[in-house]
Write an enzyme that holds these catalytic residues in place. Structure first.
Site, mmCIF file in Angstrom:
data_model
loop_
_atom_site.group_PDB
_atom_site.id
_atom_site.type_symbol
_atom_site.label_atom_id
_atom_site.label_comp_id
_atom_site.label_asym_id
_atom_site.label_seq_id
_atom_site.Cartn_x
_atom_site.Cartn_y
_atom_site.Cartn_z
ATOM 1 N N ARG A 271 -5.701 -6.408 -23.325
ATOM 2 C CA ARG A 271 -5.187 -6.817 -22.014
ATOM 3 C C ARG A 271 -3.784 -7.402 -22.162
ATOM 4 N NH1 ARG A 271 -6.324 -11.798 -20.502
ATOM 5 N NH2 ARG A 271 -8.546 -11.655 -20.862
ATOM 6 N N TYR B 95 6.965 1.508 1.806
ATOM 7 C CA TYR B 95 5.711 2.205 1.503
ATOM 8 C C TYR B 95 4.545 1.477 2.185
ATOM 9 C CZ TYR B 95 1.852 3.989 -1.335
ATOM 10 O OH TYR B 95 0.675 4.549 -1.755
ATOM 11 N N ASP C 239 12.202 -0.939 -5.389
ATOM 12 C CA ASP C 239 11.167 0.052 -5.677
ATOM 13 C C ASP C 239 11.884 1.379 -5.910
ATOM 14 O OD1 ASP C 239 9.147 1.970 -5.576
ATOM 15 O OD2 ASP C 239 7.985 0.895 -4.056
ATOM 16 N N LYS D 98 3.938 8.719 -9.748
ATOM 17 C CA LYS D 98 4.768 9.733 -9.091
ATOM 18 C C LYS D 98 5.625 10.474 -10.120
ATOM 19 C CE LYS D 98 2.722 7.669 -5.717
ATOM 20 N NZ LYS D 98 3.325 6.604 -4.932
HETATM 21 C C1 LIG Z 1 2.895 5.325 -4.414
HETATM 22 C C2 LIG Z 1 3.866 4.272 -4.188
HETATM 23 C C3 LIG Z 1 3.554 2.928 -4.445
HETATM 24 C C4 LIG Z 1 2.178 2.491 -4.895
HETATM 25 O O1 LIG Z 1 1.811 3.052 -6.133
HETATM 26 P P1 LIG Z 1 0.316 3.398 -6.564
HETATM 27 O O2 LIG Z 1 0.496 3.950 -7.940
HETATM 28 O O3 LIG Z 1 -0.237 4.378 -5.593
HETATM 29 O O4 LIG Z 1 -0.473 2.134 -6.548
HETATM 30 C C5 LIG Z 1 4.549 1.991 -4.240
HETATM 31 N N1 LIG Z 1 5.774 2.332 -3.785
HETATM 32 C C6 LIG Z 1 6.101 3.620 -3.520
HETATM 33 C C7 LIG Z 1 7.467 3.939 -3.015
HETATM 34 C C8 LIG Z 1 5.166 4.630 -3.699
HETATM 35 O O5 LIG Z 1 5.489 5.888 -3.415
#
Ligand SMILES: *Cc1c(COP(=O)(O)O)cnc(C)c1O
Length: 388
Positions: free
Chosen positions: A53, A105, A177, A202
């Site tokens: 962890r 998001y 982000d 992503k």
């Molecule tokens: C998908 C996404 C998230 C969240 O990520 P997860 O891996 O689904 O928890 C946060 N910000 C953006 C811009 C995203 O596309």
């Protein structure tokens, strides 16, 4: 220090992160360490890792790779993108304010709102591209400013350098982000941000087969805080997922080239189509954020949003024509995906909140994959033929 043997360019770092790090057998690819725990060499003699962890060799390589690509002091790998967001929120003290964009998001919006409802934090929502509104919001002295650029789903572009400069005047921590572009297309820390987060689910992983997140801090002190909270709350990413993301990272640069060129062709096609009301893509000269995107991004990315002519009936008809592109949430994978933000990714927002964010019923979002672009365009053409 560099994760490669000599300082290298980003595309080399992405390919070579962790290669030849196995001193025992000389494995070319870094091993996947699944072990929960690690022995102490002797009394009071811990090794680098003790418990998975807190730290894990496979996860550590990924953390160092993403941190180096972003130009930060250190990175933490989390179980999901949302846990990366959750981790960053641990830096706020009770009652402190966070200033968020009106079109962030949906999952982030839900988390900020839920924390605010429980009086853990205060949050203000603003269109960050509206400088006047932004300055008024900054007068409330937020402790943190959250930026998402390009934003989801309308690809609004925020000037990271400018918002960082304005936020610093009120001593706010600026978080970006960077999920929609990855460090190979945008490096927010070099533009003045303090923290970058990713949903590695992503583009960075890119194959739609894990969920994961990353947080990178520019300064050592913030990195240490984040690392402490990641271990304390137990939201660190799994070794297996880290291994997968490290594997995905190797092809990120070549994938992005194809994603970007496919997206440009599809934008041209949609722009010329009579059944499209409007196309949103930062590469378009008439996109309000075009100039900023051209300056702060290496390319325009492969996310496109567009409004169909007609109402929701047309959206249903359109989607019934799909034979290649998948109707699914998420983005950034090798496969093309289409989604209806109002009923899918942004369903957690109320209709009023959606309206403020510009998410109408006829809006569709496309994550352009790396398939043959003529096949993708033929698929869209089949969809348009289903419409009235
Ligand atoms: C998908 C996404 C998230 C969240 O990520 P997860 O891996 O689904 O928890 C946060 N910000 C953006 C811009 C995203 O596309």
């Amino acid at each position: 220090m560099s994760i490669t043997k000599v300082p290298s360019e980003s595309d080399t770092i992405a390919v070579r992160a962790g290669l030849e790090s196995d001193t025992q057998h000389g494995a070319v690819t870094p091993p996947l360490y699944l072990s929960t725990n690690y022995t102490f060499e002797g009394y009071d003699q811990p090794r680098t890792f003790d418990y998975s962890r807190s730290g894990n060799p496979t996860r550590q390589i990924l953390a160092e790779a993403i941190a180096e690509l972003e130009g930060g002091a250190g990175g933490v790998i989390t179980s999901t993108g949302m846990s990366a967001v959750f981790l960053v929120l641990q830096l706020l003290k009770a009652g402190e304010r966070i200033l968020i964009p009106h079109d962030c998001y949906g999952g982030c919006f839900r988390l900020f709102r839920s924390f605010a409802e429980r009086k853990i934090i205060e949050f203000d929502v603003v269109d960050q591209t509206d400088e006047k509104a932004l300055k008024i919001a900054l007068d409330k002295k937020p402790a943190m400013v959250w930026v998402e650029t390009p934003s989801n789903p309308l690809l609004r572009v925020v000037d990271i350098e400018k918002i960082s400069r304005l936020s610093k005047q009120s001593e706010a921590i600026v978080v970006v982000d960077n999920t929609f572009l990855s460090p190979l297309l945008q490096q927010p820390l070099s533009l003045g941000a303090d923290i970058v987060i990713h949903s590695t689910t992503k583009y960075i992983n890119g194959h739609s087969d894990i969920v994961g997140g990353a947080v990178v801090a520019k300064r050592e002190s913030i990195y240490e805080d984040l690392k402490w909270w990641a271990n304390c709350t137990g939201i660190t990413g799994s070794p297996f997922d880290s291994f997968m993301v490290l594997r995905g990272l190797k092809t990120l640069d070549v994938r992005l080239e194809r994603h970007n060129s496919n997206a440009k062709r599809i934008v041209d096609y949609l722009q010329a189509h009579s059944q499209v009301e409007k196309v949103y893509y930062p590469g378009l000269k008439d996109h309000p954020g075009h100039e900023i995107a051209a300056r702060q991004q290496k390319d325009f990315g492969a996310m496109i949003a567009f409004r169909l002519e007609g109402g929701v009936e047309n959206v249903k008809a359109f989607l019934s024509g799909l034979k290649i592109i998948s109707l699914a949430e998420s983005l950034g994978g090798v496969e093309s995906l289409i989604c209806h933000p109002s009923t899918m990714t942004h369903a957690a927002m109320t209709i009023e909140e959606q309206t403020v964010a510009g998410i109408s019923q006829n809006l569709l979002r496309l994550s352009v994959g790396i398939e043959n672009v003529d096949d993708l365009i033929a698929d869209l053409e089949r969809c348009f033929k289903q419409c009235q």
